[in-house]
Design an enzyme around this catalytic site. Structure first.
Site, PDB file in Angstrom:
ATOM      1  N   ASP A   1      41.143  40.069  45.390  1.00 45.80           N
ATOM      2  CA  ASP A   1      41.763  39.005  45.245  1.00 45.80           C
ATOM      3  C   ASP A   1      41.181  38.437  45.860  1.00 45.80           C
ATOM      4  O   ASP A   1      40.441  36.181  45.491  1.00 45.80           O
ATOM      5  CB  ASP A   1      43.210  38.953  45.421  1.00 45.80           C
ATOM      6  CG  ASP A   1      44.203  39.007  45.511  1.00 45.80           C
ATOM      7  OD1 ASP A   1      44.309  39.083  44.334  1.00 45.80           O
ATOM      8  OD2 ASP A   1      45.720  39.790  45.619  1.00 45.80           O
TER       9      ASP A   1
ATOM     10  N   ASP B   1      45.482  33.076  38.960  1.00 47.22           N
ATOM     11  CA  ASP B   1      44.999  33.536  40.596  1.00 47.22           C
ATOM     12  C   ASP B   1      46.432  33.896  41.188  1.00 47.22           C
ATOM     13  O   ASP B   1      46.801  34.062  41.490  1.00 47.22           O
ATOM     14  CB  ASP B   1      43.892  32.467  40.915  1.00 47.22           C
ATOM     15  CG  ASP B   1      43.497  34.102  42.055  1.00 47.22           C
ATOM     16  OD1 ASP B   1      43.429  34.730  42.463  1.00 47.22           O
ATOM     17  OD2 ASP B   1      43.227  32.604  43.711  1.00 47.22           O
TER      18      ASP B   1
ATOM     19  N   ASP C   1      49.099  36.322  42.321  1.00 48.61           N
ATOM     20  CA  ASP C   1      49.261  36.363  43.738  1.00 48.61           C
ATOM     21  C   ASP C   1      50.807  36.244  44.086  1.00 48.61           C
ATOM     22  O   ASP C   1      51.318  37.347  45.191  1.00 48.61           O
ATOM     23  CB  ASP C   1      48.780  34.988  44.541  1.00 48.61           C
ATOM     24  CG  ASP C   1      47.177  35.660  44.722  1.00 48.61           C
ATOM     25  OD1 ASP C   1      46.769  36.372  44.192  1.00 48.61           O
ATOM     26  OD2 ASP C   1      46.869  34.308  44.557  1.00 48.61           O
TER      27      ASP C   1
END
Length: 197
Positions: A68, A89, A93
């Site tokens: 990440d 992203d 997440d």
């Protein structure tokens, strides 16, 4: 805690930058790295289900979290930060957060409270996204952001290996801090919007 996370992020960049540069030369896409982080979070949930081994879970979370952090740095090095990358992203997440928290039920944590924690985690991130849509910077607002939540999950898993009672106390503390963060962010956005009236 926030200052500690900030320091850790600054120190981690010293490690991430050379790795990101090496990956960028090999042609690895930031979105591929983002996807690997998501896949690892799924593997984490499966491994916890199959083995009930919290320490193995800690290792997989650490690698997934490293992915990440690395994807953004690779995007920066390549100059390829994009709306698509940001969307993937952020979306991944949220899925990772769910995969990280859900397996706590396999260690006999209350399914109801685990569900509450997932909801709070997603709400904290949602409030940041909505706030930034109306032009309000939310990063650093609230007592426990995503980085702190992941660290808290890791600590709970380690505590599970050492002492179940302590892990349960830490779990309750995480829920309380998450509730406080939701309230802090909600009030911060409300105040910001009132100031613009």
């Amino acid at each position: 805690m926030v200052k500690l996370i900030t320091r850790l992020r600054k120190q981690s960049k010293k490690l991430l930058t050379p790795i990101a540069k090496a990956l960028s030369r090999s042609g690895v896409s930031p979105n591929v790295i983002t996807s690997i982080g998501l896949i690892l979070s799924m593997i984490y949930a499966l491994v916890i289900y199959l083995t009930r081994n919290p320490l193995v879970g800690v290792l997989i979370i650490a690698i997934s979290s490293f992915m990440d952090a690395l994807d953004g740095e690779v995007a920066r090095v390549l100059g390829k930060a994009s709306p698509l990358g940001a969307f993937l992203d952020s979306s991944f997440d949220r899925l990772e957060d769910t995969f990280f928290i859900t397996p706590l039920v396999f260690f006999d944590f209350s399914p109801f409270l685990v569900s509450i924690l997932i909801g709070l985690s997603l709400t904290i991130s949602y409030l940041r996204a909505k706030a930034e849509l109306v032009g309000y910077k939310m990063e650093g607002r609230g007592i426990i952001e995503r980085g702190e939540r992941i660290i808290a999950i890791v600590i709970i898993l380690i505590a599970l290996y050492l002492n179940k009672e302590i892990s349960i106390i830490l779990f309750y503390v995480l829920i309380i801090l998450s509730i406080v963060t939701v309230i802090q962010r909600f009030l911060a956005v409300i105040q910001s919007l009132k100031d613009k009236l």
